[in-house]
Motif scaffolding. Structure first.
Motif, PDB file in Angstrom:
ATOM      1  N   ASP A  74       0.829  -1.209   0.000  1.00  0.00           N
ATOM      2  CA  ASP A  74       0.000   0.000   0.000  1.00  0.00           C
ATOM      3  C   ASP A  74       0.859   1.254   0.000  1.00  0.00           C
ATOM      4  OD1 ASP A  74      -2.335  -1.474   0.040  1.00  0.00           O
ATOM      5  OD2 ASP A  74      -2.502  -1.449   2.220  1.00  0.00           O
ATOM      6  N   ILE A  75       1.935   1.230   0.778  1.00  0.00           N
ATOM      7  CA  ILE A  75       2.837   2.393   0.844  1.00  0.00           C
ATOM      8  C   ILE A  75       3.496   2.644  -0.511  1.00  0.00           C
ATOM      9  CG2 ILE A  75       4.972   3.259   1.886  1.00  0.00           C
ATOM     10  CD1 ILE A  75       4.136   1.614   4.422  1.00  0.00           C
ATOM     11  N   GLU A  76       3.953   1.577  -1.152  1.00  0.00           N
ATOM     12  CA  GLU A  76       4.586   1.720  -2.465  1.00  0.00           C
ATOM     13  C   GLU A  76       3.588   2.159  -3.528  1.00  0.00           C
ATOM     14  OE1 GLU A  76       6.401  -2.081  -3.017  1.00  0.00           O
ATOM     15  OE2 GLU A  76       8.202  -1.558  -1.848  1.00  0.00           O
ATOM     16  N   ASN A  77       2.333   1.698  -3.407  1.00  0.00           N
ATOM     17  CA  ASN A  77       1.303   2.128  -4.358  1.00  0.00           C
ATOM     18  C   ASN A  77       0.993   3.618  -4.232  1.00  0.00           C
ATOM     19  OD1 ASN A  77       0.994  -0.414  -5.466  1.00  0.00           O
ATOM     20  ND2 ASN A  77      -0.719  -0.982  -4.141  1.00  0.00           N
ATOM     21  N   ARG A  78       1.289   4.193  -3.067  1.00  0.00           N
ATOM     22  CA  ARG A  78       1.094   5.632  -2.882  1.00  0.00           C
ATOM     23  C   ARG A  78       2.322   6.428  -3.305  1.00  0.00           C
ATOM     24  NH1 ARG A  78      -0.287   3.916   2.555  1.00  0.00           N
ATOM     25  NH2 ARG A  78      -2.482   3.342   2.668  1.00  0.00           N
ATOM     26  N   GLY A  79       3.363   5.734  -3.746  1.00  0.00           N
ATOM     27  CA  GLY A  79       4.570   6.421  -4.192  1.00  0.00           C
ATOM     28  C   GLY A  79       5.682   6.464  -3.171  1.00  0.00           C
ATOM     29  N   GLY A  80       5.494   5.806  -2.034  1.00  0.00           N
ATOM     30  CA  GLY A  80       6.518   5.793  -1.000  1.00  0.00           C
ATOM     31  C   GLY A  80       7.376   4.544  -1.056  1.00  0.00           C
ATOM     32  N   PHE A  81       8.215   4.374  -0.040  1.00  0.00           N
ATOM     33  CA  PHE A  81       9.032   3.169   0.051  1.00  0.00           C
ATOM     34  C   PHE A  81       9.226   2.800   1.515  1.00  0.00           C
ATOM     35  CE2 PHE A  81      12.091   6.615   0.432  1.00  0.00           C
ATOM     36  CZ  PHE A  81      12.984   6.164   1.397  1.00  0.00           C
ATOM     37  N   VAL A  82       9.627   1.572   1.743  1.00  0.00           N
ATOM     38  CA  VAL A  82       9.898   1.085   3.098  1.00  0.00           C
ATOM     39  C   VAL A  82      11.359   0.697   3.184  1.00  0.00           C
ATOM     40  CG1 VAL A  82       9.379  -0.678   4.820  1.00  0.00           C
ATOM     41  CG2 VAL A  82       7.535   0.253   3.393  1.00  0.00           C
ATOM     42  N   SER A  83      12.092   1.335   4.085  1.00  0.00           N
ATOM     43  CA  SER A  83      13.513   1.025   4.270  1.00  0.00           C
ATOM     44  C   SER A  83      13.663  -0.172   5.202  1.00  0.00           C
ATOM     45  CB  SER A  83      14.252   2.230   4.853  1.00  0.00           C
ATOM     46  OG  SER A  83      13.783   2.499   6.164  1.00  0.00           O
ATOM     47  N   THR A  84      14.650  -0.984   4.924  1.00  0.00           N
ATOM     48  CA  THR A  84      14.926  -2.158   5.771  1.00  0.00           C
ATOM     49  C   THR A  84      16.428  -2.255   6.013  1.00  0.00           C
ATOM     50  OG1 THR A  84      14.970  -3.529   3.760  1.00  0.00           O
ATOM     51  CG2 THR A  84      12.912  -3.487   5.020  1.00  0.00           C
ATOM     52  N   PHE A  85      16.987  -1.206   6.608  1.00  0.00           N
ATOM     53  CA  PHE A  85      18.421  -1.187   6.869  1.00  0.00           C
ATOM     54  C   PHE A  85      18.772  -2.142   8.008  1.00  0.00           C
ATOM     55  CE2 PHE A  85      17.647   3.211   5.235  1.00  0.00           C
ATOM     56  CZ  PHE A  85      18.310   3.029   4.021  1.00  0.00           C
ATOM     57  N   PRO A  86      19.904  -2.837   7.920  1.00  0.00           N
ATOM     58  CA  PRO A  86      20.331  -3.756   8.985  1.00  0.00           C
ATOM     59  C   PRO A  86      20.447  -3.038  10.332  1.00  0.00           C
ATOM     60  CG  PRO A  86      21.683  -4.045   7.019  1.00  0.00           C
ATOM     61  CD  PRO A  86      20.852  -2.813   6.787  1.00  0.00           C
TER      62      PRO A  86
END
Length: 229
Positions: free
Chosen positions: A120-132
């Motif tokens: 849903d976040i990516e469909n709104r144009g955003g992204f989710v970070s998953t840094f170690p």
């Protein structure tokens, strides 16, 4: 515009117009005890929709005041008990409602985590970070997928609550509403076990916040306990 007219306009904006449900009463036991109420028109018949509307209005008001309040935001959790039987709960973010029945914890709310709402976040144009070494974050900033406010992230962030209903019966011991400062250091079952022998609700809430501090919680700790005797 007079004060009365301003008040009327404000009521219209939040759905508290003359068509809203109003009432008053007086105890038959004492003429010194009275009560009154005023609700959104659809609360009794559609409590879930009324709750969602209240959350949308709250988010809109916070965003409108961003210039004064800042661009930050907040998670939220709400519980309304109808006729001491029907419990309506709603939340955005990771503030949580936990019920205890016969000593067993049951989570009623949903933790809105970026990892579970990535699509849903990516469909709104955003992204989710998953840094170690770090938790997933919306646009590399926010650790929850839904919240009030956060104007700079609002295009990618939802403020739509999850709403659920639960019936209260004789087996219900209590409900706990708390922010993530409690839940990050304590499981649902640990929380209800901590207060199972405390009858006073205020003392129970204080005990939970103290235990969270003892466990070195570094987040904000807000807690409400409702006991069913």
């Amino acid at each position: 515009m007079t004060g009365r007219e301003i008040l009327h306009k404000m009521k219209e904006k939040v759905g508290l117009s003359s068509s809203a449900d109003s009432g008053k009463g007086k105890s038959k036991m004492s003429r010194n005890i009275t009560h009154g109420f005023h609700l959104q028109p659809n609360f009794w018949t559609e409590p879930e929709n009324a709750m969602r509307k209240a959350y949308r209005i709250t988010d809109t008001k916070i965003l409108e005041k961003a210039g004064d309040l800042g661009r930050g935001g907040s998670t939220a959790v709400t519980a309304i008990l109808i006729n001491c039987q029907k419990l309506v709960v709603a939340n955005v973010g990771d503030s949580r409602v936990v019920m205890c029945k016969n000593g067993v914890a049951k989570q009623l709310s949903v933790d809105h985590e970026p990892s579970t709402e990535r699509e849903d976040i990516e469909n709104r144009g955003g992204f989710v970070s998953t840094f170690p070494g770090d938790v997933p974050r919306v646009d590399g900033q926010l650790a929850v997928a839904r919240a009030f406010g956060d104007k700079n992230l609002k295009e990618h962030l939802s403020s739509e609550p999850d709403v659920a209903m639960e019936m209260i019966d004789d087996d219900t011991d209590c409900i706990i509403l708390a922010s993530d400062g409690l839940w990050k250091v304590m499981s649902n079952q640990e929380a209800v076990d901590t207060i199972k022998n405390i009858k006073d609700a205020r003392s129970a809430a204080k005990r939970l916040t103290e235990e969270a501090l003892n466990r070195r919680s570094s987040d904000d700790i807000s807690c409400v306990v409702v006991k069913f005797q």
